[in-house]
Scaffold this motif. Structure first.
Motif, mmCIF file in Angstrom:
data_model
loop_
_atom_site.group_PDB
_atom_site.id
_atom_site.type_symbol
_atom_site.label_atom_id
_atom_site.label_comp_id
_atom_site.label_asym_id
_atom_site.label_seq_id
_atom_site.Cartn_x
_atom_site.Cartn_y
_atom_site.Cartn_z
ATOM 1 N N VAL A 48 0.977 -1.313 -0.041
ATOM 2 C CA VAL A 48 0.016 -0.079 0.123
ATOM 3 C C VAL A 48 0.856 1.194 0.102
ATOM 4 O O VAL A 48 0.677 2.234 -0.690
ATOM 5 C CB VAL A 48 -1.020 0.042 1.207
ATOM 6 N N PHE A 49 1.992 1.410 0.884
ATOM 7 C CA PHE A 49 2.774 2.442 0.755
ATOM 8 C C PHE A 49 3.281 2.410 -0.809
ATOM 9 O O PHE A 49 3.359 3.854 -1.098
ATOM 10 C CB PHE A 49 4.311 2.056 1.510
ATOM 11 N N ASP A 50 3.669 1.651 -1.377
ATOM 12 C CA ASP A 50 4.345 1.670 -2.803
ATOM 13 C C ASP A 50 3.090 2.044 -3.834
ATOM 14 O O ASP A 50 3.191 3.107 -4.480
ATOM 15 C CB ASP A 50 4.829 0.680 -3.273
ATOM 16 N N ALA A 51 1.910 1.515 -3.705
ATOM 17 C CA ALA A 51 0.979 1.866 -4.672
ATOM 18 C C ALA A 51 0.481 3.488 -4.483
ATOM 19 O O ALA A 51 0.084 4.036 -5.402
ATOM 20 C CB ALA A 51 -0.227 0.673 -4.188
ATOM 21 N N ARG A 68 7.416 8.721 2.738
ATOM 22 C CA ARG A 68 7.699 8.549 4.139
ATOM 23 C C ARG A 68 6.679 9.385 4.939
ATOM 24 O O ARG A 68 6.070 10.553 4.426
ATOM 25 C CB ARG A 68 9.164 9.342 4.681
ATOM 26 N N ALA A 69 6.047 8.830 5.853
ATOM 27 C CA ALA A 69 4.904 9.407 6.578
ATOM 28 C C ALA A 69 4.687 8.791 7.893
ATOM 29 O O ALA A 69 5.221 7.541 8.188
ATOM 30 C CB ALA A 69 3.592 9.119 5.664
ATOM 31 N N ALA A 101 6.368 -3.612 13.243
ATOM 32 C CA ALA A 101 7.258 -4.686 12.432
ATOM 33 C C ALA A 101 7.565 -3.928 11.228
ATOM 34 O O ALA A 101 8.736 -4.119 10.539
ATOM 35 C CB ALA A 101 6.430 -5.911 12.046
ATOM 36 N N TYR A 102 6.734 -3.344 10.524
ATOM 37 C CA TYR A 102 7.100 -2.438 9.363
ATOM 38 C C TYR A 102 8.023 -1.395 9.582
ATOM 39 O O TYR A 102 9.042 -1.167 8.802
ATOM 40 C CB TYR A 102 5.895 -1.852 8.735
ATOM 41 N N ALA A 103 7.795 -0.493 10.548
ATOM 42 C CA ALA A 103 8.864 0.611 10.880
ATOM 43 C C ALA A 103 10.111 0.179 11.462
ATOM 44 O O ALA A 103 11.239 0.612 11.069
ATOM 45 C CB ALA A 103 8.282 1.308 12.234
ATOM 46 N N ALA A 104 10.092 -1.339 12.123
ATOM 47 C CA ALA A 104 11.345 -1.974 12.466
ATOM 48 C C ALA A 104 12.192 -2.232 11.008
ATOM 49 O O ALA A 104 13.453 -2.446 10.844
ATOM 50 C CB ALA A 104 11.463 -3.056 13.340
ATOM 51 N N ARG A 105 11.535 -2.732 10.274
ATOM 52 C CA ARG A 105 12.139 -3.355 8.734
ATOM 53 C C ARG A 105 12.419 -2.297 7.587
ATOM 54 O O ARG A 105 13.244 -2.278 6.870
ATOM 55 C CB ARG A 105 11.176 -4.316 8.440
ATOM 56 N N HIS A 106 11.587 -1.217 7.847
ATOM 57 C CA HIS A 106 11.756 -0.080 6.765
ATOM 58 C C HIS A 106 11.803 1.266 7.432
ATOM 59 O O HIS A 106 10.714 1.904 7.365
ATOM 60 C CB HIS A 106 10.630 -0.132 5.931
ATOM 61 N N VAL A 160 13.148 -0.178 16.526
ATOM 62 C CA VAL A 160 12.104 1.061 16.311
ATOM 63 C C VAL A 160 12.947 2.309 16.888
ATOM 64 O O VAL A 160 13.204 2.162 17.726
ATOM 65 C CB VAL A 160 10.739 0.883 16.752
ATOM 66 N N SER A 161 13.046 3.075 15.716
ATOM 67 C CA SER A 161 13.942 4.424 16.103
ATOM 68 C C SER A 161 13.310 5.698 15.818
ATOM 69 O O SER A 161 13.964 6.670 15.740
ATOM 70 C CB SER A 161 15.259 4.277 15.168
ATOM 71 N N VAL A 162 11.910 5.525 15.613
ATOM 72 C CA VAL A 162 11.245 6.967 15.398
ATOM 73 C C VAL A 162 10.465 7.307 16.636
ATOM 74 O O VAL A 162 10.080 6.521 17.443
ATOM 75 C CB VAL A 162 10.230 6.609 14.217
#
Length: 579
Positions: A386-389, A394-395, A409-414, A513-515
């Motif tokens: 969905v991010f790509d489509a 970045r958001a 999980a997504y924030a840790a991987r991307h 997670v770093s955000v």
């Protein structure tokens, strides 16, 4: 003075309503409209009926005579009038109030009051039916029966009008309807209209507009879904949840609504042939900071993309501003969420200053209901799709319930795609990953029941989930959420989704997670205990934890916790935008 008494003798009257056999209009003679003769057009007396002659004065036995000296024999209608005249005359001197004049009776009936006495008194009848003098059982006076109406009485009544007091009278069509609800309900304004849902009242420029029950319910659904297509079958399912009805029942309700809304600027009820209806109007919810609904169908833009395994995913954009992405949660529906109170204010909150990108998880909503796989890893990869489509580089990322685990999980991987995290009612471990036999047996039994009773019309089983999610919800909101669950997915998908959530275990990814992260959790949440939220927050460096004074898994706008919930999120997102 009562009509027909001796003192009124000789008073002329207008033409009668009937006609003689010869076509000549019958004339009433004598006192207060009682006929003294009938003619056939040539002046000859024409006897009617075989009853006795009726004297004008009750004290005299002398029969009236026609123009040729023969007594006039009156019919059934005339005999009944004579009986009424005699009973009225006997009232004189007894203290009983005489009958009203025809004009005063008509005015009293038009006012709808019970004051029918000649000197301001009221003649009231008991709740049991009372037959007026001169009316015979089994026949309706004034409609060809043997007990006719006195002169000037409304058609279909007989004798002196006996009326109930205003407190005893019930308007037609109320059927014992309850009084105004003590519960504050939704109030919508659109054009010159004001719709008070709980009061079941529609006003136009301050005046009440009558609308039958099902037509009113139909209008509420259309107003709540203003700007979006309300499909015909969905409306039927909500209006008649336990009954099979033909579409023309809904079409009749829509036709009544059209008559109410016609010739109103800025308000239009559109028909999408073969699909359903769309109310185009700017609808504002009383007390809301923004319109309660999109003002037109373009406010939310729906799209479709394909996941890595070919599963069709539906996503949408809502609002204007910098992008913000929301991970899918338990049972969502892009088109139906706007209709339900539980999600409406959430969508408004997150799209107020951002372009909210959200999607339906595989297996429910507008996404593919027959995906090849339902697993936590697929949920995480679908979020990246969905991010790509949507073209989001970045958001900020929002996660509710299971969506919180997916977002982490997504924030840790991307980390390059996520600027901030807002986690609501989330956990680091699913029910199976906690390795508690009693908890595991409870969820496994629940899945068996889901496959059997989830999709039925009877909401008793889904009510178990609703009560757990919203223990403090009103009955109306509980019924809405029951219906939303039924319309969002199939029984097998619901059970498979619940099983996939049991395998969640992101404890090892929390440290990556770093955000900036905001974690909110209801203190008495029965779905995900607050200790799970504390575990989630403690594993993320610098995360801020905010407990909410609520028992609901999803905070509702009607509870005090909503004010702090919305304030914390808006403040956090504003600070993130400045950094």
């Amino acid at each position: 003075m009562a009509p027909g008494c001796a003192e009124d003798r000789g008073r002329p009257r207008g033409p009668a309503r009937g006609r003689g056999s010869g076509g000549t209009r019958l004339r009433r003679g004598g006192g207060e409209g009682w006929p003294s003769r009938r003619t056939d057009g040539g002046g000859r007396a024409r006897p009617r009926g075989q009853g006795p002659c009726v004297p004008r004065d009750p004290t005299a036995a002398r029969p009236r005579a026609s123009g040729n000296g023969l007594p006039v024999r009156l019919g059934a209608r005339d005999r009944a009038r004579a009986r009424h005249r005699r009973s009225t005359c006997r009232c004189q001197g007894t203290g009983a109030r005489p009958s009203l004049t025809p004009a005063r009776r008509r005015r009293a009936l038009q006012r709808g009051t019970g004051a029918l006495g000649s000197a301001g008194g009221a003649v009231q009848a008991p709740r049991s039916s009372a037959r007026a003098p001169g009316a015979r059982a089994g026949r309706s006076a004034g409609h060809g029966g043997s007990g006719p109406s006195p002169p000037g009485s409304p058609r279909g009544t007989s004798g002196p009008q006996l009326h109930r007091s205003p407190a005893e009278r019930r308007p037609r069509g109320t059927l014992g309807r309850r009084g105004p609800s003590s519960v504050a309900g939704p109030v919508y304004s659109f054009g010159p209209f004001r719709l008070e849902a709980h009061e079941r009242r529609l006003l136009r420029d301050g005046s009440v507009v009558p609308l039958p029950g099902k037509a009113f319910d139909t209008l509420v659904l259309l107003v709540e879904g203003a700007g979006s297509l309300q499909r015909q079958q969905d409306l039927i399912d909500r209006l008649w949840p336990d009954t099979f009805v033909e579409p023309n029942n809904l079409q009749y309700n829509v036709s009544l609504i059209r008559r109410v809304l016609e010739r109103t600027d800025g308000v239009e009820l559109q028909t999408v042939r073969g699909q359903g209806y769309r109310l185009v109007a700017e609808v504002a919810r009383e007390g809301a900071l923004a319109p309660a609904r999109p003002v037109d169908g373009a406010a939310q833009r729906n799209y479709v993309c394909k996941a890595q395994d070919g599963t069709r995913l539906a996503y949408a954009r809502l609002g204007d501003g910098p992008p913000m992405v929301k991970a899918a949660n338990w049972l969502s529906h892009l088109e139906l969420d706007w209709r339900f109170e539980v999600w409406r204010h959430w969508l408004d909150l997150f799209s107020r200053r951002h372009t909210l990108v959200r999607y339906d998880a595989r297996g429910n909503g507008l996404s593919d209901w027959a995906p090849p796989e339902l697993s936590f890893e697929r949920f995480v990869s679908d979020l990246g799709t969905v991010f790509d489509a949507a073209g989001v580089q970045r958001a900020p990322l929002v996660g509710l319930s299971q969506g919180a685990s997916v977002a982490v999980a997504y924030a840790a991987r991307h980390p390059e795609r996520v600027s901030a995290l807002v986690l609501i009612g989330g956990c680091a471990r699913g029910w199976r990953a906690k390795n508690k036999p009693k908890l595991t047996r409870a969820f496994e039994a629940m899945m068996v029941l889901m496959r059997q009773g989830w999709g039925g019309r009877n909401a008793a089983f889904r009510q178990i989930f609703t009560t757990t999610f919203f223990p403090e919800a009103s009955q109306e909101l509980a019924e809405e959420f029951n219906e939303l669950q039924r319309l969002t997915t199939t029984p097998d998908n619901a059970a498979d989704l619940l099983s996939a959530l049991g395998d969640i275990d992101i404890r090892e990814e929390l440290g990556r997670v770093s955000v900036p992260t905001l974690v909110l959790h209801s203190r008495d949440d029965a779905v995900v205990p607050m200790k799970d939220g504390l575990e989630l927050a403690s594993g993320i460096a610098g995360a801020r934890f905010v407990p909410l004074e609520s028992r609901n898994h999803v905070v509702l706008p009607t509870e005090p916790a909503w004010a702090r919930f919305s304030q914390e999120i808006e403040t956090f997102l504003a600070q993130e935008a400045l950094s």
